[in-house]
Design a protein around this motif. Sequence first.
Motif, PDB file in Angstrom:
ATOM      1  N   ALA A 165       0.852  -1.197   0.000  1.00  0.00           N
ATOM      2  CA  ALA A 165       0.000   0.000   0.000  1.00  0.00           C
ATOM      3  C   ALA A 165       0.886   1.245   0.000  1.00  0.00           C
ATOM      4  CB  ALA A 165      -0.909  -0.006   1.228  1.00  0.00           C
ATOM      5  N   GLU A 166       0.454   2.268  -0.710  1.00  0.00           N
ATOM      6  CA  GLU A 166       1.271   3.473  -0.886  1.00  0.00           C
ATOM      7  C   GLU A 166       1.629   4.122   0.445  1.00  0.00           C
ATOM      8  OE1 GLU A 166      -1.402   2.689  -2.566  1.00  0.00           O
ATOM      9  OE2 GLU A 166      -0.654   2.456  -4.616  1.00  0.00           O
ATOM     10  N   ALA A 281      -6.066 -18.504   0.153  1.00  0.00           N
ATOM     11  CA  ALA A 281      -7.365 -18.029  -0.324  1.00  0.00           C
ATOM     12  C   ALA A 281      -8.323 -17.795   0.832  1.00  0.00           C
ATOM     13  CB  ALA A 281      -7.954 -19.030  -1.321  1.00  0.00           C
ATOM     14  N   GLU A 282      -8.301 -18.688   1.820  1.00  0.00           N
ATOM     15  CA  GLU A 282      -9.170 -18.519   2.987  1.00  0.00           C
ATOM     16  C   GLU A 282      -8.763 -17.294   3.808  1.00  0.00           C
ATOM     17  OE1 GLU A 282     -12.038 -20.788   4.193  1.00  0.00           O
ATOM     18  OE2 GLU A 282     -11.827 -20.454   2.039  1.00  0.00           O
ATOM     19  N   LEU A 283      -7.456 -17.047   3.900  1.00  0.00           N
ATOM     20  CA  LEU A 283      -7.008 -15.851   4.616  1.00  0.00           C
ATOM     21  C   LEU A 283      -7.447 -14.585   3.883  1.00  0.00           C
ATOM     22  CD1 LEU A 283      -3.398 -17.027   5.577  1.00  0.00           C
ATOM     23  CD2 LEU A 283      -5.302 -16.634   7.156  1.00  0.00           C
ATOM     24  N   LEU A 284      -7.376 -14.601   2.555  1.00  0.00           N
ATOM     25  CA  LEU A 284      -7.858 -13.466   1.769  1.00  0.00           C
ATOM     26  C   LEU A 284      -9.353 -13.257   1.989  1.00  0.00           C
ATOM     27  CD1 LEU A 284      -5.962 -14.064  -1.597  1.00  0.00           C
ATOM     28  CD2 LEU A 284      -5.906 -11.926  -0.291  1.00  0.00           C
ATOM     29  N   ASP A 285     -10.066 -14.350   2.133  1.00  0.00           N
ATOM     30  CA  ASP A 285     -11.520 -14.302   2.269  1.00  0.00           C
ATOM     31  C   ASP A 285     -11.964 -13.832   3.648  1.00  0.00           C
ATOM     32  OD1 ASP A 285     -13.952 -14.710   0.967  1.00  0.00           O
ATOM     33  OD2 ASP A 285     -14.220 -16.691   1.847  1.00  0.00           O
ATOM     34  N   THR A 286     -11.197 -14.195   4.678  1.00  0.00           N
ATOM     35  CA  THR A 286     -11.702 -14.007   6.038  1.00  0.00           C
ATOM     36  C   THR A 286     -10.995 -12.935   6.852  1.00  0.00           C
ATOM     37  OG1 THR A 286     -10.231 -15.747   6.869  1.00  0.00           O
ATOM     38  CG2 THR A 286     -12.422 -16.430   6.154  1.00  0.00           C
ATOM     39  N   THR A 292      -3.316  -6.338   7.657  1.00  0.00           N
ATOM     40  CA  THR A 292      -3.300  -6.779   6.260  1.00  0.00           C
ATOM     41  C   THR A 292      -3.427  -5.616   5.283  1.00  0.00           C
ATOM     42  OG1 THR A 292      -5.711  -7.110   6.177  1.00  0.00           O
ATOM     43  CG2 THR A 292      -4.366  -8.963   6.929  1.00  0.00           C
ATOM     44  N   GLU A 293      -3.726  -4.438   5.792  1.00  0.00           N
ATOM     45  CA  GLU A 293      -3.923  -3.305   4.891  1.00  0.00           C
ATOM     46  C   GLU A 293      -2.624  -2.730   4.341  1.00  0.00           C
ATOM     47  OE1 GLU A 293      -6.292  -0.485   7.000  1.00  0.00           O
ATOM     48  OE2 GLU A 293      -8.053  -1.805   7.108  1.00  0.00           O
ATOM     49  N   VAL A 294      -1.482  -3.276   4.770  1.00  0.00           N
ATOM     50  CA  VAL A 294      -0.222  -2.823   4.180  1.00  0.00           C
ATOM     51  C   VAL A 294      -0.049  -3.396   2.776  1.00  0.00           C
ATOM     52  CG1 VAL A 294       0.886  -2.575   6.421  1.00  0.00           C
ATOM     53  CG2 VAL A 294       1.172  -4.703   5.147  1.00  0.00           C
ATOM     54  N   PHE A 295      -0.925  -4.329   2.390  1.00  0.00           N
ATOM     55  CA  PHE A 295      -0.888  -4.920   1.051  1.00  0.00           C
ATOM     56  C   PHE A 295      -2.138  -4.547   0.272  1.00  0.00           C
ATOM     57  CE2 PHE A 295       1.916  -8.956   1.657  1.00  0.00           C
ATOM     58  CZ  PHE A 295       3.019  -8.136   1.831  1.00  0.00           C
ATOM     59  N   HIS A 296      -2.016  -4.486  -1.047  1.00  0.00           N
ATOM     60  CA  HIS A 296      -3.178  -4.409  -1.915  1.00  0.00           C
ATOM     61  C   HIS A 296      -3.712  -5.837  -2.067  1.00  0.00           C
ATOM     62  CE1 HIS A 296      -2.926  -0.222  -2.945  1.00  0.00           C
ATOM     63  NE2 HIS A 296      -1.685  -0.342  -3.383  1.00  0.00           N
ATOM     64  N   ARG A 297      -4.888  -6.067  -1.521  1.00  0.00           N
ATOM     65  CA  ARG A 297      -5.435  -7.426  -1.489  1.00  0.00           C
ATOM     66  C   ARG A 297      -5.590  -8.022  -2.889  1.00  0.00           C
ATOM     67  NH1 ARG A 297      -8.006 -10.059   2.776  1.00  0.00           N
ATOM     68  NH2 ARG A 297      -7.488  -8.208   3.966  1.00  0.00           N
ATOM     69  N   GLN A 298      -6.010  -7.190  -3.843  1.00  0.00           N
ATOM     70  CA  GLN A 298      -6.207  -7.695  -5.196  1.00  0.00           C
ATOM     71  C   GLN A 298      -4.892  -8.176  -5.810  1.00  0.00           C
ATOM     72  OE1 GLN A 298      -9.257  -8.127  -6.888  1.00  0.00           O
ATOM     73  NE2 GLN A 298      -7.829  -9.335  -8.128  1.00  0.00           N
ATOM     74  N   LYS A 299      -3.778  -7.521  -5.464  1.00  0.00           N
ATOM     75  CA  LYS A 299      -2.474  -7.933  -5.990  1.00  0.00           C
ATOM     76  C   LYS A 299      -2.078  -9.302  -5.435  1.00  0.00           C
ATOM     77  CE  LYS A 299      -1.577  -4.028  -8.185  1.00  0.00           C
ATOM     78  NZ  LYS A 299      -1.364  -3.931  -9.642  1.00  0.00           N
ATOM     79  N   VAL A 300      -2.413  -9.535  -4.174  1.00  0.00           N
ATOM     80  CA  VAL A 300      -2.131 -10.836  -3.586  1.00  0.00           C
ATOM     81  C   VAL A 300      -2.957 -11.911  -4.275  1.00  0.00           C
ATOM     82  CG1 VAL A 300      -2.140 -12.208  -1.468  1.00  0.00           C
ATOM     83  CG2 VAL A 300      -1.565  -9.768  -1.371  1.00  0.00           C
ATOM     84  N   LEU A 324       1.452 -11.976   7.628  1.00  0.00           N
ATOM     85  CA  LEU A 324       0.697 -10.843   8.172  1.00  0.00           C
ATOM     86  C   LEU A 324      -0.751 -11.232   8.468  1.00  0.00           C
ATOM     87  CD1 LEU A 324       1.980  -7.953   5.875  1.00  0.00           C
ATOM     88  CD2 LEU A 324       2.590  -8.378   8.251  1.00  0.00           C
ATOM     89  N   ALA A 325      -1.361 -12.006   7.578  1.00  0.00           N
ATOM     90  CA  ALA A 325      -2.765 -12.364   7.752  1.00  0.00           C
ATOM     91  C   ALA A 325      -2.970 -13.267   8.965  1.00  0.00           C
ATOM     92  CB  ALA A 325      -3.292 -13.037   6.489  1.00  0.00           C
TER      93      ALA A 325
END
Length: 390
Positions: A165-166, A281-286, A292-300, A324-325
């Motif tokens: 994230a910027e 995928a489950e970590l992205l989902d839940t 976790t906001e230090v990353f762009h979720r869509q990029k992951v 991180l998740a």
Amino acid sequence: ITNTAAGMSDLYGKAITLGLSGGKDSRLIAASLIAAERMPRFSTSDDTPAEGDVAAELMQILRDKRGLQPDHKLYKAGAPANVLKVGLRDRTVRLQRLYDFQFPSTYTVRPAVQERLPRTAVSAGFSGAAGELCTGYWYPKVEGRTPEEESLLHLTHAVPATVAAEESAAAERRRITGLLDHAKDIGVHGLHLIDYIYLVERVRRWYTSAYVIGRVTPFLSPGFVAATFGLTAEQKRDRLLHTSLIDRFVPEWSNVPFVSVATGRSTATRIWDGDGVHAIAELLDTVHGPITEVFHRQKVENALMPAARERQSAQRTLQQFTWLAVASEQLEPGGVRPATGATYALITALPTESKPPRPAVYAKPELNIRSWLRWLKRTRVGKAIRRRLP
């Protein structure tokens, strides 16, 4: 170095362990131990075969040229058969509990640590950590790049620039700039700024040896560190200290090339092996906590899609997000949502055998666009993508 080697053996009263790779740092420590007449027990991970081959050659030279009988064990640090006995999420949880969330994320692809502290005494071992200080390891390889730019590059490349994230990236740049300003205030200039940053950041925060009881790092002795700051950039790039000391301690090893970074593909476990794709995928989902906001979720998510099809992916991005998740899941339970399986369904919806053909960009680009539009209309992945479009 030889005094340290001899002193450690005397203190523990038995042979100590040295992880011998095909690289320069562990070889110099091995040579110093032999020069001090304190033969260690050697161990080498041959996940990358070239590492094991070079280490075995060094051991054979000791047998043939010096009549020594070194104890040398080859093993696979990241063998899937050992690592995948425990799922990715549980491996990560165990690491974070044992090391208070401080251990490097790369160790999520090693065998799971024990859930309880060891009952037996810890043995001593040597680490080649910090040997990079005398080889200009982070020195610019691109002409014109300043020490400040190089330091920022190395300390912010744990994931690709587009993934972070910027705001997080900007905060890290400000922090590093402050460290550089302090270095200049105390009289450090030029390429030694990079050495300073490497010492106070890479060494202080990232070395695994900092978290292992009984691990000795002779390259961090004050005398050795001071000596590295007395070398010129050319001497560091020529590996003057390493080659000169190995020539002095065990000259028979001098003509054996060091293993470089381009040594072939490793057989070690990758982050997406076993249940890795499903777990991430489950970590992205839940997990949606602030960590976790230090990353762009869509990029992951984009990085996970090729992994779901057993293709090479951005391992570093997926390792860092997993770390991180899982931390967020434990420390920020308010940011955890119920599992829906939606992300896993999305990234696995397109089977490998049904993937759309690569666009014929050199033939008929107009047909290429139409074929992709047809694919968007008829597949589950296409429908999911269309739902996400503004």
